[in-house]
Design an enzyme around this catalytic site. Structure first.
Site, PDB file in Angstrom:
ATOM      1  N   MET A 355      40.381  44.547  47.084  1.00  0.00           N
ATOM      2  CA  MET A 355      39.110  43.844  46.922  1.00  0.00           C
ATOM      3  C   MET A 355      38.196  44.700  46.076  1.00  0.00           C
ATOM      4  SD  MET A 355      37.539  41.029  47.610  1.00  0.00           S
ATOM      5  CE  MET A 355      38.509  40.343  48.947  1.00  0.00           C
ATOM      6  N   GLY A 356      37.935  44.218  44.868  1.00  0.00           N
ATOM      7  CA  GLY A 356      37.043  44.937  43.968  1.00  0.00           C
ATOM      8  C   GLY A 356      35.595  44.558  44.209  1.00  0.00           C
ATOM      9  N   CYS A 357      34.690  45.073  43.399  1.00  0.00           N
ATOM     10  CA  CYS A 357      33.275  44.798  43.594  1.00  0.00           C
ATOM     11  C   CYS A 357      32.912  43.358  43.242  1.00  0.00           C
ATOM     12  CB  CYS A 357      32.424  45.771  42.781  1.00  0.00           C
ATOM     13  SG  CYS A 357      32.699  45.676  41.005  1.00  0.00           S
ATOM     14  N   THR A 358      33.770  42.683  42.475  1.00  0.00           N
ATOM     15  CA  THR A 358      33.491  41.295  42.107  1.00  0.00           C
ATOM     16  C   THR A 358      34.431  40.311  42.784  1.00  0.00           C
ATOM     17  OG1 THR A 358      34.946  41.443  40.174  1.00  0.00           O
ATOM     18  CG2 THR A 358      32.615  41.975  39.851  1.00  0.00           C
ATOM     19  N   GLY A 359      35.255  40.781  43.716  1.00  0.00           N
ATOM     20  CA  GLY A 359      36.162  39.874  44.406  1.00  0.00           C
ATOM     21  C   GLY A 359      37.566  40.422  44.492  1.00  0.00           C
TER      22      GLY A 359
END
Length: 384
Positions: A355-359
């Site tokens: 899970m990255g910072c944008t999804g």
């Protein structure tokens, strides 16, 4: 001259005087049902009067009366809806505003809110109803419904953003496919540093797009929050309500209010209805769907339904040898994350989900990033 004739003549001159004062000749006739509000009928008739003062021809169905508003008297909510239906059917009313209405599958409502960041109006597509039983197909249609509504209200080239909820990535891919096939869409740009047309909560508050695409349940929550955040939730004081039911071939202009809607929102909804009627929303609907169909809307949505019904599952595959994974591939639905990883494993590329910072993201070795992106694009997980 009988008293009834005298009253009719007096009403006629009053209507003419009001029209001269407000410039309302040729205005749409909008009917409002006033029974059932949590704030009582006084709240509803007050909203009707506010809209009438701005030149809208308002017909109120209920037990209250007010100067400048025609009242059809009834104390029965069911009868009020029956009267409303007959007036829409006969053409006595160009549109209606009510607090409860059953739309058929394929029709859902486009709300309009006042965004607090810059005081800008934004269309929420959609807020009630069901555009499709398939989530992604529904959101694609919601985008069209939002564009239709905005254009009918005078926004010539509405910018479209997609809220970062389940289905957003696939919705964006399908809309871009329609765009590539000739359907004109202007995508909004997120105000966040990484940009893109996927909107976050910050963008919603700032009004970063004209049309915000989401599922109706999320849209409904947005409407309630944006309409009543200054009052603690019990009284909706801002905006234009939950909007008109829009759908291909749907021929009735019915706008929805919450039972918690206050007089300012009631007035806004009536004005919203009049805008749509004056903007020939039926013609706009037909034109937009014709353009979308020309851009292969139907086969594109059929492919989406086929993909959804198949479950998109992957046969078990053997995990490749592990290696460092520092490169991220974004734009994948969270529900597709495991299948995307399995697809890369099947091509002997080690991958992990994260899970990255944008999804959600799939993580691979930097040296295999391009190869992995090509594989995922070829299998429909990301945009090619």
């Amino acid at each position: 001259m009988s008293k009834s004739v005298e009253k009719m003549v007096a009403d006629t001159f009053l209507n003419i005087a009001t029209a001269l004062e407000t410039g309302s000749f040729g205005q749409a006739k909008i009917v409002l049902t006033g029974l059932g509000s949590e704030h009582g009928e006084d709240n509803m008739i007050q909203g009707a009067a506010m809209a009438a003062k701005k030149g809208v021809h308002v017909i109120y169905i209920g037990t209250k009366e007010h100067d400048g508003v025609k009242t059809i008297s009834t104390d029965c909510e069911k009868e009020a809806h029956d009267i409303m239906e007959k007036m829409l059917q006969s053409g006595e009313a160009d549109g209606a505003v009510t607090m409860h209405y059953l739309f058929p599958i394929g029709v859902s409502t486009v709300g309009r809110v006042l965004t607090p960041g810059q005081g800008k109006a934004m269309y929420i597509a959609t807020t009630t109803g069901t555009s499709s039983t398939d989530r992604v197909e529904g959101m694609v249609k919601n985008a069209l419904y939002g564009i239709i509504t905005a254009k009918a209200c005078g926004v010539k080239n509405p910018t479209v953003g997609i809220l970062n909820v389940d289905g957003a990535q696939k919705t964006e891919m399908i809309l871009k496919e329609l765009q590539k096939n000739g359907y004109y869409i202007t995508f909004a740009e997120s105000g966040r540093s990484d940009g893109g047309s996927i909107m976050r909560g910050n963008d919603m508050l700032a009004g970063a797009c004209d049309v915000l695409v989401t599922d109706p349940l999320t849209g409904n929550i947005i409407m309630k929050t944006m309409s009543s955040f200054t009052t603690g939730g019990s009284y909706e004081s801002l905006g234009w309500g939950y909007g008109p039911g829009i759908g291909q071939g749907y021929d009735r202009l019915v706008l929805i209010l919450s039972r918690a809607s206050g007089a300012p929102v009631v007035a806004g909804a009536i004005e919203y209805a009049a805008e749509l009627a004056k903007g020939h929303y039926k013609d706009v609907t037909a034109k937009e769907f014709a353009a979308a169909e020309k851009a292969k809307l139907k086969p594109t949505l059929e492919a989406q339904r086929a993909s959804a019904s198949s479950g998109g599952g992957s046969a078990p595959v053997k995990e490749p040898l592990k290696e460092p994974v520092t490169a991220e591939i974004s734009g994948i639905e969270i529900t597709d994350l495991d299948d995307a990883v399995a697809a890369l494993w099947g091509e002997n590329i080690y991958a992990q989900s994260g899970m990255g910072c944008t999804g959600p993201v799939v993580m691979v070795n930097e040296g295999k990033l391009k190869q992995a992106e090509d594989i995922l694009a070829g299998k429909g997980f990301i945009e090619g």
